[in-house]
Write a protein that holds these residues in place. Sequence first.
Motif, mmCIF file in Angstrom:
data_model
loop_
_atom_site.group_PDB
_atom_site.id
_atom_site.type_symbol
_atom_site.label_atom_id
_atom_site.label_comp_id
_atom_site.label_asym_id
_atom_site.label_seq_id
_atom_site.Cartn_x
_atom_site.Cartn_y
_atom_site.Cartn_z
ATOM 1 N N PRO A 255 0.841 -1.196 0.000
ATOM 2 C CA PRO A 255 0.000 0.000 0.000
ATOM 3 C C PRO A 255 0.877 1.246 0.000
ATOM 4 O O PRO A 255 2.111 1.156 0.119
ATOM 5 C CB PRO A 255 -0.796 -0.117 1.298
ATOM 6 C CG PRO A 255 0.066 -0.929 2.200
ATOM 7 C CD PRO A 255 0.851 -1.861 1.308
ATOM 8 N N ILE A 256 0.249 2.412 -0.137
ATOM 9 C CA ILE A 256 0.985 3.678 -0.085
ATOM 10 C C ILE A 256 0.393 4.560 1.001
ATOM 11 O O ILE A 256 -0.747 4.365 1.430
ATOM 12 C CB ILE A 256 0.954 4.426 -1.434
ATOM 13 C CG1 ILE A 256 -0.485 4.801 -1.810
ATOM 14 C CG2 ILE A 256 1.611 3.600 -2.526
ATOM 15 C CD1 ILE A 256 -0.583 5.708 -3.022
ATOM 16 N N ARG A 257 1.201 5.506 1.422
ATOM 17 C CA ARG A 257 0.737 6.524 2.372
ATOM 18 C C ARG A 257 0.853 7.878 1.692
ATOM 19 O O ARG A 257 1.844 8.175 1.019
ATOM 20 C CB ARG A 257 1.558 6.488 3.654
ATOM 21 C CG ARG A 257 1.096 7.488 4.714
ATOM 22 C CD ARG A 257 1.838 7.273 6.026
ATOM 23 N NE ARG A 257 1.446 5.995 6.623
ATOM 24 C CZ ARG A 257 2.302 5.110 7.129
ATOM 25 N NH1 ARG A 257 3.610 5.359 7.081
ATOM 26 N NH2 ARG A 257 1.877 3.997 7.662
ATOM 27 N N VAL A 258 -0.179 8.719 1.869
ATOM 28 C CA VAL A 258 -0.203 10.020 1.209
ATOM 29 C C VAL A 258 -0.973 10.997 2.091
ATOM 30 O O VAL A 258 -1.961 10.636 2.733
ATOM 31 C CB VAL A 258 -0.846 9.915 -0.193
ATOM 32 C CG1 VAL A 258 -2.222 9.305 -0.124
ATOM 33 C CG2 VAL A 258 -0.894 11.273 -0.864
ATOM 34 N N SER A 259 -0.505 12.245 2.127
ATOM 35 C CA SER A 259 -1.182 13.310 2.856
ATOM 36 C C SER A 259 -1.919 14.214 1.883
ATOM 37 O O SER A 259 -1.542 14.332 0.709
ATOM 38 C CB SER A 259 -0.173 14.129 3.664
ATOM 39 O OG SER A 259 0.492 13.332 4.618
ATOM 40 N N GLY A 260 -2.992 14.845 2.358
ATOM 41 C CA GLY A 260 -3.742 15.764 1.517
ATOM 42 C C GLY A 260 -4.986 16.246 2.234
ATOM 43 O O GLY A 260 -5.111 16.120 3.450
ATOM 44 N N ARG A 261 -5.915 16.794 1.457
ATOM 45 C CA ARG A 261 -7.164 17.296 2.010
ATOM 46 C C ARG A 261 -8.326 16.504 1.418
ATOM 47 O O ARG A 261 -8.500 16.452 0.199
ATOM 48 C CB ARG A 261 -7.336 18.783 1.715
ATOM 49 C CG ARG A 261 -6.257 19.655 2.344
ATOM 50 C CD ARG A 261 -6.631 21.121 2.292
ATOM 51 N NE ARG A 261 -7.783 21.407 3.158
ATOM 52 C CZ ARG A 261 -7.675 21.656 4.461
ATOM 53 N NH1 ARG A 261 -6.478 21.639 5.051
ATOM 54 N NH2 ARG A 261 -8.757 21.923 5.168
ATOM 55 N N LEU A 262 -9.107 15.880 2.291
ATOM 56 C CA LEU A 262 -10.290 15.149 1.873
ATOM 57 C C LEU A 262 -11.364 16.172 1.526
ATOM 58 O O LEU A 262 -11.846 16.903 2.383
ATOM 59 C CB LEU A 262 -10.756 14.221 3.002
ATOM 60 C CG LEU A 262 -11.674 13.070 2.652
ATOM 61 C CD1 LEU A 262 -11.028 12.127 1.649
ATOM 62 C CD2 LEU A 262 -12.076 12.312 3.907
ATOM 63 N N GLU A 263 -11.718 16.240 0.246
ATOM 64 C CA GLU A 263 -12.556 17.331 -0.249
ATOM 65 C C GLU A 263 -14.039 17.018 -0.093
ATOM 66 O O GLU A 263 -14.499 15.922 -0.419
ATOM 67 C CB GLU A 263 -12.239 17.600 -1.722
ATOM 68 C CG GLU A 263 -10.807 18.054 -1.950
ATOM 69 C CD GLU A 263 -10.489 18.258 -3.423
ATOM 70 O OE1 GLU A 263 -11.291 17.815 -4.270
ATOM 71 O OE2 GLU A 263 -9.450 18.870 -3.711
#
Length: 398
Positions: free
Chosen positions: A345-353
């Motif tokens: 799997p991958i890990r990613v940061s961001g904003r859940l829109e």
Amino acid sequence: MDRYRQGDEPTPPPAPHPDEVDPAVLGALLARHGWRRRGGAPGRYARWTPPGRLAGGTSLLVPGSRDFPDSGDLLAEALMALTHSAAPSAREVLTGLAVPSDEIRWWRDVPESRGGTAAWTAQERLRTAARDTLLAGALASQARAGYHGARHRRAAEASLERVLTGPSGAASGGRELTVFVPVEDGRATTATLLRALYALRDAVDYQRATGGMEVFDAAVEAGVCRELTEAVVALVQGTEGARVALEWSPAAGAPPGFAARPEPVEFSPGDLPGLREAGARYVRDEPSVPVRITGAVVRLRRTTPGGPGTVRLRVLAGADVPQVRILLAEEDYRIAGHAHLVGLPIRVSGRLESRGGFRRLGEPTGVTPVQVDEAERDRLLKSLQENLDFFEEACGGP
């Protein structure tokens, strides 16, 4: 009764064992569902007959308590009579005995139907609106938000798995439906829903009297949300009015802070403009949420061998949604594709829109593969082998 899903006819629940039945609870359920007490030996037993035209066909002797030697026999006979009774309310009484439940009843005031088609349509609309109303209460019991979208939906739907429905209501032309929510799993949902319906009624009254919408913002803390306004709109639309009533389980009683017999909540077609405006306001004002998600890549897509591409993740941790889509730059897209090909799997940061129902992650940064144990890695690789057509392009690019 049956699990709460559309399109199936309910089947009666198994009758509880007489030793598990409290005579006081049985008497309370009979009275709730319209059975009439016709006398009996004072302090010893009561005679009950069903409502309507079947009143002369069935008679139950219910002991006043378990203090008498024949109380067990009387309860067994009463349960057997309920099992074979033609009265629709007999099923509802048996359900309340078998699974201690809060009862929610929906009514829609729809025009008389001359044929079965209109009644069938009204019935399906009622069932859909009732389910959506209950789901809105379950969502609000998970977390308060003006707009939930995909958030908390898995947990909310799981909490409703044991909910039972009453008879389909075809005989009533789709005007009435009863749902039984088990106290053990669903008391938080029923209490939250009742509080939210009262708050929604107050907010609509305020909006109709003053034109102000700010009271809907405060109502979010009581459980009001876009999902609830949409459900009530669906319930009321095409009717002369609709009503929702809740009755607590006689075995469990009312929760702290609630009336023993809550007042029904009514809505009318005149409430629809305010409800629709409030729903749109909730979607518009619900903010995006910063998250750091760990997920398994389940789809990769881009239009050319190089450049950015869209990745769909099955969320494993970091956000209470089942899947998200992310538009990734070329290098991050390649990392996601390679991670999937080796079963990581991958890990990613961001904003859940919020737009799109919290199903998209904006402003993604820090895409990195994540180590997992061998069993999880083997499962992810098996998923890849079953869906190779989705991932051929992951190997492309310069």
